[in-house]
Design a protein around this motif. Structure first.
Motif, PDB file in Angstrom:
ATOM      1  N   ALA A 142       0.810  -1.221   0.000  1.00 52.63           N
ATOM      2  CA  ALA A 142       0.000   0.000   0.000  1.00 52.63           C
ATOM      3  C   ALA A 142       0.841   1.267   0.000  1.00 52.63           C
ATOM      4  O   ALA A 142       0.383   2.307  -0.466  1.00 52.63           O
ATOM      5  CB  ALA A 142      -0.931   0.000   1.211  1.00 52.63           C
ATOM      6  N   PHE A 143       2.054   1.181   0.571  1.00 53.85           N
ATOM      7  CA  PHE A 143       2.882   2.399   0.610  1.00 53.85           C
ATOM      8  C   PHE A 143       4.369   2.055   0.573  1.00 53.85           C
ATOM      9  O   PHE A 143       4.771   0.953   0.957  1.00 53.85           O
ATOM     10  CB  PHE A 143       2.567   3.259   1.840  1.00 53.85           C
ATOM     11  CG  PHE A 143       2.901   2.635   3.179  1.00 53.85           C
ATOM     12  CD1 PHE A 143       4.155   2.779   3.756  1.00 53.85           C
ATOM     13  CD2 PHE A 143       1.938   1.913   3.880  1.00 53.85           C
ATOM     14  CE1 PHE A 143       4.452   2.223   4.994  1.00 53.85           C
ATOM     15  CE2 PHE A 143       2.227   1.349   5.118  1.00 53.85           C
ATOM     16  CZ  PHE A 143       3.482   1.501   5.677  1.00 53.85           C
ATOM     17  N   VAL A 144       5.138   3.000   0.074  1.00 50.56           N
ATOM     18  CA  VAL A 144       6.597   2.928   0.158  1.00 50.56           C
ATOM     19  C   VAL A 144       7.069   4.115   0.994  1.00 50.56           C
ATOM     20  O   VAL A 144       6.516   5.220   0.870  1.00 50.56           O
ATOM     21  CB  VAL A 144       7.275   2.922  -1.232  1.00 50.56           C
ATOM     22  CG1 VAL A 144       6.861   1.688  -2.033  1.00 50.56           C
ATOM     23  CG2 VAL A 144       6.959   4.189  -2.026  1.00 50.56           C
ATOM     24  N   THR A 145       8.035   3.883   1.860  1.00 50.95           N
ATOM     25  CA  THR A 145       8.572   4.935   2.714  1.00 50.95           C
ATOM     26  C   THR A 145       9.945   5.326   2.170  1.00 50.95           C
ATOM     27  O   THR A 145      10.866   4.504   2.131  1.00 50.95           O
ATOM     28  CB  THR A 145       8.665   4.448   4.168  1.00 50.95           C
ATOM     29  OG1 THR A 145       7.368   4.026   4.592  1.00 50.95           O
ATOM     30  CG2 THR A 145       9.154   5.547   5.089  1.00 50.95           C
ATOM     31  N   CYS A 146      10.044   6.580   1.726  1.00 50.85           N
ATOM     32  CA  CYS A 146      11.254   7.086   1.065  1.00 50.85           C
ATOM     33  C   CYS A 146      11.748   8.330   1.809  1.00 50.85           C
ATOM     34  O   CYS A 146      11.002   9.300   1.874  1.00 50.85           O
ATOM     35  CB  CYS A 146      10.963   7.508  -0.362  1.00 50.85           C
ATOM     36  SG  CYS A 146      10.298   6.212  -1.410  1.00 50.85           S
ATOM     37  N   ILE A 147      12.934   8.298   2.360  1.00 47.20           N
ATOM     38  CA  ILE A 147      14.027   7.373   2.140  1.00 47.20           C
ATOM     39  C   ILE A 147      14.624   6.952   3.479  1.00 47.20           C
ATOM     40  O   ILE A 147      14.507   7.681   4.467  1.00 47.20           O
ATOM     41  CB  ILE A 147      15.165   8.036   1.307  1.00 47.20           C
ATOM     42  CG1 ILE A 147      15.670   9.305   2.006  1.00 47.20           C
ATOM     43  CG2 ILE A 147      14.708   8.312  -0.102  1.00 47.20           C
ATOM     44  CD1 ILE A 147      16.879   9.997   1.376  1.00 47.20           C
ATOM     45  N   ASN A 148      15.280   5.798   3.493  1.00 44.24           N
ATOM     46  CA  ASN A 148      16.189   5.473   4.595  1.00 44.24           C
ATOM     47  C   ASN A 148      17.427   6.360   4.454  1.00 44.24           C
ATOM     48  O   ASN A 148      17.522   7.172   3.522  1.00 44.24           O
ATOM     49  CB  ASN A 148      16.549   3.988   4.537  1.00 44.24           C
ATOM     50  CG  ASN A 148      16.891   3.396   5.903  1.00 44.24           C
ATOM     51  OD1 ASN A 148      17.587   4.032   6.691  1.00 44.24           O
ATOM     52  ND2 ASN A 148      16.405   2.205   6.169  1.00 44.24           N
ATOM     53  N   SER A 149      18.355   6.224   5.369  1.00 44.03           N
ATOM     54  CA  SER A 149      19.544   7.079   5.301  1.00 44.03           C
ATOM     55  C   SER A 149      20.329   6.811   4.017  1.00 44.03           C
ATOM     56  O   SER A 149      20.244   5.736   3.422  1.00 44.03           O
ATOM     57  CB  SER A 149      20.412   6.868   6.538  1.00 44.03           C
ATOM     58  OG  SER A 149      20.701   5.510   6.727  1.00 44.03           O
ATOM     59  N   VAL A 150      21.046   7.825   3.577  1.00 42.54           N
ATOM     60  CA  VAL A 150      21.926   7.700   2.407  1.00 42.54           C
ATOM     61  C   VAL A 150      23.148   6.909   2.868  1.00 42.54           C
ATOM     62  O   VAL A 150      23.950   7.393   3.668  1.00 42.54           O
ATOM     63  CB  VAL A 150      22.303   9.082   1.852  1.00 42.54           C
ATOM     64  CG1 VAL A 150      23.340   8.955   0.745  1.00 42.54           C
ATOM     65  CG2 VAL A 150      21.056   9.801   1.334  1.00 42.54           C
ATOM     66  N   GLY A 151      23.258   5.693   2.394  1.00 46.54           N
ATOM     67  CA  GLY A 151      24.160   4.717   2.990  1.00 46.54           C
ATOM     68  C   GLY A 151      25.641   5.022   2.815  1.00 46.54           C
ATOM     69  O   GLY A 151      26.079   5.544   1.801  1.00 46.54           O
ATOM     70  N   ASN A 152      26.380   4.670   3.861  1.00 48.52           N
ATOM     71  CA  ASN A 152      27.833   4.617   3.792  1.00 48.52           C
ATOM     72  C   ASN A 152      28.505   5.923   3.392  1.00 48.52           C
ATOM     73  O   ASN A 152      29.370   5.966   2.517  1.00 48.52           O
ATOM     74  CB  ASN A 152      28.267   3.445   2.901  1.00 48.52           C
ATOM     75  CG  ASN A 152      27.879   2.141   3.557  1.00 48.52           C
ATOM     76  OD1 ASN A 152      28.391   1.808   4.623  1.00 48.52           O
ATOM     77  ND2 ASN A 152      26.931   1.423   2.983  1.00 48.52           N
TER      78      ASN A 152
END
Ligand code: RRO
Length: 312
Positions: free
Chosen positions: A189-199
Motif C-alpha cells: 500500500a505504501f513505500v517509505t522514502c528514504i532510509n539514510s543515504v548509505g555509507n
C-alpha cells in the motif's frame, strides 16, 4: 488547517510521526511517542532475535545542522517484544501503530510476519529493505530480484495493506525498475522514502578521526543534507505507483520541509534526525508550522496540494 491523513486505510490525526529507529526501541521511548503530538508512531526495526548493535560512538549529529551519521547496526529488543507491545497497545487512542520488521533472512521475515498475522492486530507493517549498517548484509533495496522474491513470499502472508522502507535511488532507470516490481503487489500500500543515504564518511578536521566507530567510520547520512534526495524519491515513486501511497522522510527540520514532502507527493511525513536532536516536542512545533504555511497559502487540506509540485 486540517493536516489529518489516511495511510494504508487507517486514519492519522496528523501526518507526522517518527522515522523508524528514532525514539522507538524501548517501551520508554514509545511512551514518549504516544505522549507527543505525533499523528502515529512506528517501532524500531525488529529482528528475530534481540541485538545489541554496533559499538559506540555509532550516531552523531554533524556540525552546522546539516544532518547526522549513524551506524547503529540494528540494535533492537527482538520481534516478540514489539509483538507484545502491539498486543497491549491502546488502538482506541486514535494514534495508529506501525511496526517495522527487518529480518536478517527471508525465513526470519516470514516467521515474524506470520506471528503478527496470527495475532490479528490493527497495526500496520513496514518491512525495512534498506538498513545500510549491518556488516556483511547488503541493502536488499539495491537488489531488485531479491526484493521481488521477498515481496512475492511476504505479501500473500501479510494479506492486508503493508509498506516497505526503501533506500534512496539515484538513477531514473532504477526508479523505473523498482516501481515495476512494486506495482506487481496489490496489498503493497505504501513505500517509505528514504532510509539514510548509505555509507557516508564523516571526519573531524582537527583530530583527523572518523566521527563514528563502526565500519571504519562509514554510516548512513540523514537530516537536511538528504532533503533533496528524499524529495526526488518521494516524487519519483508518487508518479510511478498509482493507487499506492508514499511516506516522505528525509531532511524535515521545520514545517517548510514537511510542506515540500507533501508537494512532492507524500501522504505522511516521518522525522528522524530532527526528532533525535530536538526530542518529541518537534511534532507539535512542525504541525503548527505546517498548518500556518497552509493557512498563508490558502490550502485547507493536504489533498489540496499533495503531489502538485509544478514543473517548468
Ligand atoms: O540500525 C541501524 O543501523 C539503521 C537501520 Br536498521 C536503518 O534502517 N537505517 C539506519 O540509518 N540505521
Amino acid at each position: 488547517a486540517d493536516i489529518s491523513t489516511t495511510l494504508a486505510g487507517v486514519k492519522l490525526p496528523n501526518l507526522l510521526f517518527n522515522a523508524s529507529g528514532v525514539c522507538c526501541q524501548t517501551e520508554a521511548d514509545l511512551k514518549l511517542m504516544v505522549e507527543s503530538e505525533s499523528g502515529s508512531l512506528i517501532t524500531k526495526s525488529a529482528t528475530f532475535e534481540q541485538r545489541d548493535g554496533n559499538p559506540s560512538p555509532r550516531y552523531t549529529p554533524l556540525p552546522g545542522g546539516i544532518g547526522s551519521i549513524n551506524s547503529m547496526g540494528l540494535p533492537n529488543e527482538g520481534y516478540e517484544y514489539y509483538l507484545n507491545y502491539a498486543k497491549n497497545y491502546d488502538y482506541s487512542s486514535k494514534k495508529p501503530l506501525f511496526i517495522s520488521l527487518s529480518g536478517l533472512s527471508l525465513a526470519d521475515n516470514v516467521k515474524m510476519c506470520e506471528a503478527f498475522v496470527a495475532a490479528d492486530l490493527p497495526c500496520v507493517l513496514e518491512i525495512n529493505y534498506s538498513c545500510p549498517n549491518v556488516p556483511g548484509k547488503p541493502q536488499m533495496g539495491y537488489d531488485l530480484e531479491a526484493m521481488e522474491h521477498s515481496l512475492s513470499v511476504l505479501a500473500p502472508i501479510i494479506k492486508k495493506p503493508f509498506g516497505i522502507k526503501l533506500p534512496p535511488y539515484f538513477d531514473i532507470a532504477h526508479f523505473d525498475q523498482a516501481a515495476a516490481v512494486f506495482n506487481k503487489f496489490d496489498n503493497l500500500a505504501f513505500v517509505t522514502c528514504i532510509n539514510s543515504v548509505g555509507n557516508g564518511l564523516a571526519i573531524d578536521f582537527e583530530t583527523e578521526e572518523a566521527l563514528i566507530k563502526p565500519k571504519d567510520g562509514f554510516g548512513g547520512l540523514g537530516g537536511l543534507m538528504v532533503l533533496n534526495t528524499a524529495l526526488a524519491n518521494v516524487n519519483a515513486f508518487h508518479r510511478r505507483l498509482p493507487g499506492k501511497q508514499v511516506i516522505g522522510v528525509g531532511g524535515v527540520v521545520s514545517g517548510k520541509e514537511a510542506f515540500l514532502h507533501v508537494l512532492a507527493g507524500a501522504s505522511a511525513v516521518q522525522i528522524g534526525t530532527q526528532l533525535k536532536e530536538e526530542g518529541p516536542g518537534v511534532f507539535a512545533r512542525i504541525a503548527k508550522e505546517l498548518s500556518d504555511i497552509m493557512v498563508a497559502k490558502g490550502y485547507k487540506t493536504l489533498e489540496d496540494f499533495r503531489g502538485k509540485v509544478k514543473t517548468l
